[in-house]
Design an enzyme around this catalytic site. Structure first.
Site, PDB file in Angstrom:
ATOM      1  N   ASP A 112       0.854  -1.190   0.000  1.00 30.65           N
ATOM      2  CA  ASP A 112       0.000   0.000   0.000  1.00 30.65           C
ATOM      3  C   ASP A 112       0.893   1.244   0.000  1.00 30.65           C
ATOM      4  O   ASP A 112       1.770   1.388   0.838  1.00 30.65           O
ATOM      5  CB  ASP A 112      -0.880  -0.024   1.256  1.00 30.65           C
ATOM      6  CG  ASP A 112      -1.729   1.219   1.377  1.00 30.65           C
ATOM      7  OD1 ASP A 112      -1.931   1.904   0.354  1.00 30.65           O
ATOM      8  OD2 ASP A 112      -2.197   1.502   2.496  1.00 30.65           O
ATOM      9  N   ASN A 142      -0.632   4.558  -0.515  1.00 30.82           N
ATOM     10  CA  ASN A 142      -1.330   5.785  -0.091  1.00 30.82           C
ATOM     11  C   ASN A 142      -1.962   5.695   1.293  1.00 30.82           C
ATOM     12  O   ASN A 142      -2.721   6.581   1.698  1.00 30.82           O
ATOM     13  CB  ASN A 142      -2.387   6.191  -1.139  1.00 30.82           C
ATOM     14  CG  ASN A 142      -3.519   5.168  -1.207  1.00 30.82           C
ATOM     15  OD1 ASN A 142      -3.508   4.174  -0.481  1.00 30.82           O
ATOM     16  ND2 ASN A 142      -4.496   5.417  -2.052  1.00 30.82           N
ATOM     17  N   ASP A 182      -4.296   3.743   2.557  1.00 37.13           N
ATOM     18  CA  ASP A 182      -5.719   3.425   2.773  1.00 37.13           C
ATOM     19  C   ASP A 182      -5.930   1.967   3.184  1.00 37.13           C
ATOM     20  O   ASP A 182      -7.066   1.505   3.301  1.00 37.13           O
ATOM     21  CB  ASP A 182      -6.555   3.760   1.528  1.00 37.13           C
ATOM     22  CG  ASP A 182      -6.265   2.824   0.364  1.00 37.13           C
ATOM     23  OD1 ASP A 182      -5.335   1.983   0.468  1.00 37.13           O
ATOM     24  OD2 ASP A 182      -6.957   2.914  -0.660  1.00 37.13           O
ATOM     25  N   ASP A 209      -1.694  -1.230  -3.751  1.00 38.06           N
ATOM     26  CA  ASP A 209      -2.073  -0.450  -4.931  1.00 38.06           C
ATOM     27  C   ASP A 209      -0.949  -0.442  -5.970  1.00 38.06           C
ATOM     28  O   ASP A 209       0.150  -0.967  -5.724  1.00 38.06           O
ATOM     29  CB  ASP A 209      -2.471   0.985  -4.528  1.00 38.06           C
ATOM     30  CG  ASP A 209      -1.427   1.639  -3.638  1.00 38.06           C
ATOM     31  OD1 ASP A 209      -0.222   1.428  -3.883  1.00 38.06           O
ATOM     32  OD2 ASP A 209      -1.806   2.357  -2.693  1.00 38.06           O
ATOM     33  N   ASP A 252      -8.644 -17.045 -16.897  1.00 37.67           N
ATOM     34  CA  ASP A 252      -9.334 -17.621 -15.743  1.00 37.67           C
ATOM     35  C   ASP A 252     -10.376 -18.668 -16.166  1.00 37.67           C
ATOM     36  O   ASP A 252     -11.197 -18.401 -17.057  1.00 37.67           O
ATOM     37  CB  ASP A 252     -10.045 -16.479 -15.007  1.00 37.67           C
ATOM     38  CG  ASP A 252     -10.637 -16.893 -13.682  1.00 37.67           C
ATOM     39  OD1 ASP A 252      -9.858 -17.233 -12.784  1.00 37.67           O
ATOM     40  OD2 ASP A 252     -11.878 -16.878 -13.550  1.00 37.67           O
ATOM     41  N   HIS A 290      -2.834 -17.440  -5.437  1.00 40.23           N
ATOM     42  CA  HIS A 290      -3.837 -16.857  -4.534  1.00 40.23           C
ATOM     43  C   HIS A 290      -4.958 -17.829  -4.196  1.00 40.23           C
ATOM     44  O   HIS A 290      -5.851 -17.465  -3.443  1.00 40.23           O
ATOM     45  CB  HIS A 290      -4.415 -15.608  -5.215  1.00 40.23           C
ATOM     46  CG  HIS A 290      -5.144 -15.965  -6.473  1.00 40.23           C
ATOM     47  ND1 HIS A 290      -4.498 -16.489  -7.580  1.00 40.23           N
ATOM     48  CD2 HIS A 290      -6.455 -15.939  -6.796  1.00 40.23           C
ATOM     49  CE1 HIS A 290      -5.394 -16.760  -8.511  1.00 40.23           C
ATOM     50  NE2 HIS A 290      -6.582 -16.422  -8.066  1.00 40.23           N
ATOM     51  N   ASP A 291      -4.953 -19.019  -4.772  1.00 41.08           N
ATOM     52  CA  ASP A 291      -6.036 -19.978  -4.546  1.00 41.08           C
ATOM     53  C   ASP A 291      -5.659 -21.121  -3.603  1.00 41.08           C
ATOM     54  O   ASP A 291      -6.464 -22.028  -3.398  1.00 41.08           O
ATOM     55  CB  ASP A 291      -6.490 -20.596  -5.884  1.00 41.08           C
ATOM     56  CG  ASP A 291      -7.354 -19.642  -6.682  1.00 41.08           C
ATOM     57  OD1 ASP A 291      -7.985 -18.756  -6.082  1.00 41.08           O
ATOM     58  OD2 ASP A 291      -7.392 -19.775  -7.925  1.00 41.08           O
TER      59      ASP A 291
HETATM   60  C1  NOJ Z   1     -10.081 -19.051 -10.566  1.00 39.76           C
HETATM   61  C2  NOJ Z   1      -9.404 -17.960  -9.810  1.00 39.76           C
HETATM   62  O1  NOJ Z   1      -8.043 -18.249  -9.675  1.00 39.76           O
HETATM   63  C3  NOJ Z   1     -10.113 -17.854  -8.494  1.00 39.76           C
HETATM   64  O2  NOJ Z   1      -9.450 -17.013  -7.595  1.00 39.76           O
HETATM   65  C4  NOJ Z   1     -11.503 -17.379  -8.766  1.00 39.76           C
HETATM   66  O3  NOJ Z   1     -12.210 -17.319  -7.544  1.00 39.76           O
HETATM   67  C5  NOJ Z   1     -12.226 -18.301  -9.730  1.00 39.76           C
HETATM   68  N1  NOJ Z   1     -11.419 -18.660 -10.852  1.00 39.76           N
HETATM   69  C6  NOJ Z   1     -13.461 -17.641 -10.276  1.00 39.76           C
HETATM   70  O4  NOJ Z   1     -13.124 -16.599 -11.132  1.00 39.76           O
END
Ligand code: NOJ
Length: 556
Positions: free
Chosen positions: A23, A25, A27, A31, A201, A327-328
């Site tokens: 971050d 700024n 908040d 960003d 995606d 991130h999953d």
């Molecule tokens: C796969 C993405 O990596 C995940 O983070 C997302 O929630 C789902 N597709 C739906 O877009």
């Protein structure tokens, strides 16, 4: 003529999930100015590309994967001018930028959907998948992956819309040629701005079975066999390729759950390939039972089998994307390594995963060995998947405190805590109140501390990517595995144009003796990577491997 984009094979991609990156700024949200500030840091890792998880305007039903405007930047992150500056600055540093292309679904707040839901005869009526109900209920028994049934009733149309993910993520009707034109238009918009490709995606979900039959009755994602890899998939992907991708020097990496190596060959080989590489999920379920919410002890054999299958089946035909975090998924050290041996197992996992053929992807925080978060209450979680699982587990009578344990272990939110930059307040991520709690361990685990320590995970990643880039055997080599049945050792050889490398990784918290496989005479003069500060002696072609130690030998 299709531009020669084979440069994608020598990329090292750094993934940014912007809200938690840095971050600037105050908040509390990461960003783009924060990204700009850290471009040199990213480059210093040996990365030469950045993948941005969605940074577009979004109401955040799924933290950005629900897009309400495809041609803009979320106001929390910055604006288009700032983004263009990042593209330019990255290019000046010989780095590529790829965007997340999320076109299986939009946000329910997208203008198209707001119009579409109004009536059956407006210009956007057929942009989404609308069906009449059956016997007073939804059109079929499909379930979404994120939020109960896959159908939501809308009174204005007296119909249901389909959503494979959350309710706020209605699926686009890709069978409508106008929708496909919109997708191409979005792709051109970003490519014309200078981006170098897309991570697509759940792209294999864009074509559905036109009969919309009932699915095999399972409690989550029932019907997925009908809404993944539908009959028109190849046609649509070819269309995107011929009408857009071919005209740019860019690359595509596809996200496609439930895809094996054989399928990957179909999609990614030859000059007419529809993707340049695919994200393999198989090796990321080596500790899962049926779904990634139910974890079992990690199985090294499952992990090796999945990686080995992709290495061998794709060799000479197609290309791998190598990753162990994004991130999953929860943090990999907490899953496949050992938090008590954080540095050792972090380096070892990097070694065995990135010395094979393919393009490495690393996820923010992975390079400093960030580990899972241990939250005290379910009220601190923020993700639709966690909320949904909580409901599912409640239904089967599971007490909340047990579900809290499960969520702390298996939730993807573990990977979404702010990046730990230093040991000052909020880990130096923000001067404000962070949107999501900083992991309590930030005083011990942070970039500044890792920078200073020559034996840190961070400095090891730098070395690993340097060795990889200097020795093409790791990038292009042929894979051969040894000791396949071992539950503690991962050992494989890579060979390419007379070069041979032997990669050894211990998944044990105890020391053990390792004997070189046939054809290898271990010699420490050939050691190019080692994860402990000192090196053990070799006796009779045997070596004592310490807990989670990894070694890489190279014969030129
Ligand atoms: C796969 C993405 O990596 C995940 O983070 C997302 O929630 C789902 N597709 C739906 O877009």
């Amino acid at each position: 003529m299709m531009p020669d984009n084979s440069w994608y094979k020598e990329l090292v991609v750094y993934q940014i999930w912007c809200r938690s990156f840095k971050d600037n700024n105050g908040d509390g949200n990461g960003d783009l100015l924060g990204v700009l500030e850290k471009l040199d840091y990213i480059k210093s890792l040996g990365a030469n590309a950045i993948w941005f998880s969605p940074i577009y305007p979004s109401p955040n039903a799924d933290w950005g994967y629900d897009i309400s405007d495809y041609k803009n930047i979320h106001e929390d992150f910055g604006d288009l001018d700032l983004f263009k500056k990042i593209v330019d600055e990255a290019h000046k540093r010989d780095m590529k930028i790829i965007m997340d292309l999320v076109v299986n679904h939009t946000s329910s707040e997208h203008y198209w959907f707001k119009e579409s839901r109004k009536s059956k005869d407006n210009p956007y009526s057929d942009y989404y998948i609308w069906k009449d109900g059956k016997n007073g209920g939804p059109p079929n028994n499909w379930l979404s992956i994120f939020e109960g049934g896959a159908w939501e009733y809308v009174k204005e149309r007296d119909q249901y819309y389909m959503h494979a993910f959350a309710k706020g993520q209605p699926d686009l009707n890709m069978d409508n040629p106008k929708v496909r034109e919109e997708v191409k238009d979005i792709m051109r918009f970003w490519l014309d701005m200078g981006v170098d490709g897309f991570r697509e995606d759940v792209i294999t979900f864009i074509s559905k079975d036109p009969d919309f039959p009932n699915g095999f009755p399972i409690p989550i994602a029932c019907g997925i066999e009908h809404y993944n890899k539908g009959p028109n998939l190849m046609q649509y992907l070819n269309e995107f390729r011929n009408d857009v991708v071919k005209n740019y020097d860019c690359f595509l990496v596809a996200e496609s759950p439930m895809t094996g190596a054989k399928d990957a060959v179909k999609f990614t080989s030859g000059k007419d390939r529809v993707f340049d590489m695919m994200i393999n999920f198989e090796h990321m379920s080596a500790d899962c039972f049926m779904t990634d919410t139910v974890h079992l002890p990690f199985s090294l054999r499952k992990f090796k089998k999945a990686l080995g299958s992709w290495q061998t089946k794709l060799y000479g035909k197609a290309w791998n994307a190598l990753y162990i975090e994004n991130h999953d998924h929860p943090r990999v050290i907490s899953r496949y390594g050992n938090e008590k041996f954080r540095t050792e197992s972090g380096k070892m996992l990097a070694t065995v995963s990135y010395c094979m053929s393919g393009t490495p992807y690393i996820y923010q925080g992975q390079e400093i060995g960030m580990v899972n978060n241990h939250l005290k209450s379910l009220d601190e979680f923020k993700d639709v998947v966690t909320f949904n699982n909580e409901k599912v587990f409640k239904k089967i009578g599971m007490p909340r405190f047990i579900y809290l344990k499960i969520a702390n272990k298996t939730s993807r939110e573990n990977a979404r805590t702010p990046v730990q930059w230093n040991s000052t307040k909020n880990a130096g991520f923000t001067t404000g109140t962070p949107w999501f709690g900083v992991n309590k361990n930030y005083k011990e685990i942070n970039v500044e501390t890792e920078e200073k320590d020559p034996n840190s995970i961070l400095n090891y990643y730098r070395k690993l990517f340097k060795v990889r880039q200097e020795n093409k055997v790791f990038i292009y080599g042929k894979y051969k595995e040894f000791y396949k049945r071992s539950k503690k050792i991962y050992c494989y050889e890579m060979s390419y144009k007379g070069q041979k490398a032997l990669i050894i990784g211990s998944f044990s918290k105890k020391s053990m003796t390792f004997e070189a496989p046939k054809g290898w005479n271990l010699c420490n003069d050939n050691l190019v990577l080692n994860t402990y500060p000192d090196v053990n002696n070799i006796v009779d072609n045997k070596i004592d491997l310490r807990p989670y130690e990894a070694l890489v030998y190279l014969k030129k």
